[in-house]
Scaffold this active site. Sequence first.
Site, PDB file in Angstrom:
ATOM      1  N   PRO A 115      53.813   5.929   6.683  1.00 13.65           N
ATOM      2  CA  PRO A 115      54.703   6.622   5.732  1.00 13.65           C
ATOM      3  C   PRO A 115      54.202   6.567   4.293  1.00 13.65           C
ATOM      4  O   PRO A 115      54.773   5.893   3.432  1.00 13.65           O
ATOM      5  CB  PRO A 115      56.017   5.847   5.898  1.00 13.65           C
ATOM      6  CG  PRO A 115      55.584   4.459   6.239  1.00 13.65           C
ATOM      7  CD  PRO A 115      54.361   4.625   7.104  1.00 13.65           C
ATOM      8  N   CYS A 116      53.149   7.330   4.022  1.00 11.49           N
ATOM      9  CA  CYS A 116      52.556   7.275   2.691  1.00 11.49           C
ATOM     10  C   CYS A 116      53.478   7.858   1.621  1.00 11.49           C
ATOM     11  O   CYS A 116      53.266   7.618   0.425  1.00 11.49           O
ATOM     12  CB  CYS A 116      51.206   7.974   2.674  1.00 11.49           C
ATOM     13  SG  CYS A 116      51.230   9.673   3.223  1.00 11.49           S
ATOM     14  N   TYR A 117      54.515   8.594   2.012  1.00 11.23           N
ATOM     15  CA  TYR A 117      55.456   9.109   1.022  1.00 11.23           C
ATOM     16  C   TYR A 117      56.250   7.989   0.358  1.00 11.23           C
ATOM     17  O   TYR A 117      56.892   8.195  -0.678  1.00 11.23           O
ATOM     18  CB  TYR A 117      56.407  10.127   1.668  1.00 11.23           C
ATOM     19  CG  TYR A 117      57.260   9.574   2.785  1.00 11.23           C
ATOM     20  CD1 TYR A 117      58.490   8.979   2.523  1.00 11.23           C
ATOM     21  CD2 TYR A 117      56.821   9.636   4.102  1.00 11.23           C
ATOM     22  CE1 TYR A 117      59.268   8.463   3.550  1.00 11.23           C
ATOM     23  CE2 TYR A 117      57.589   9.128   5.138  1.00 11.23           C
ATOM     24  CZ  TYR A 117      58.808   8.541   4.861  1.00 11.23           C
ATOM     25  OH  TYR A 117      59.568   8.017   5.878  1.00 11.23           O
TER      26      TYR A 117
END
Length: 208
Positions: free
Chosen positions: A160-162
Amino acid sequence: MITREEALKFGLSFDNVYEERPFRDQNWQVVRAKENKKIFLWIYDRNGCVNLNVKVDPQWRDFWRSTYEAVTAGYHQNKEHWNTIILDGTIPEQEIRRMISESYDLITYSPTKKIYEAVKEIPKGRVATYGTVAKMAGNPRMSRAVGNALHRNPDPENIPCYRVVNSKGELAEAFAFGGENVQKKLLEAEGVEVVDGKVDLERYGLEQ
């Protein structure tokens, strides 16, 4: 484990690896990682025994050599980073497996993978800065590497790089997530408030 076949079978039990005979001398077999082509296991006969060369963390190198007489400095390789295991029956099989496993880990567990594993640890409803992710990955000075790795995220559904923002709590530019406000929408869906393109780090930031 004393035969070439047993050693090769265990070497090929790891993910994404393959066997090869790189020299004209068919005595030498190697097992490589598919992703980076690096070798983590050499198999060859020498002085009447099957020998294995494995990569070793320098912190453990001398431990293995002092614990077992059949573990010596890497034959024909860098003596600081490689050990030779002589399969003469004196080393417990679980220890041989452990040394081969450590060799595999050393050639496959890259800083980029550490970054991805760190990002997976950011819980829903929280964010982390690039610097925090770098610390979680074991090197506080690789914040730029964090950004590069996240832009090449191979598995967005599970990494989940967001949830990663800059040191001011600001979101990434639109291109990073494929469109305007995508990162904002993903964070808000998890209960993170975004105001004027920023997240309140005191409220939502992951402390390290």
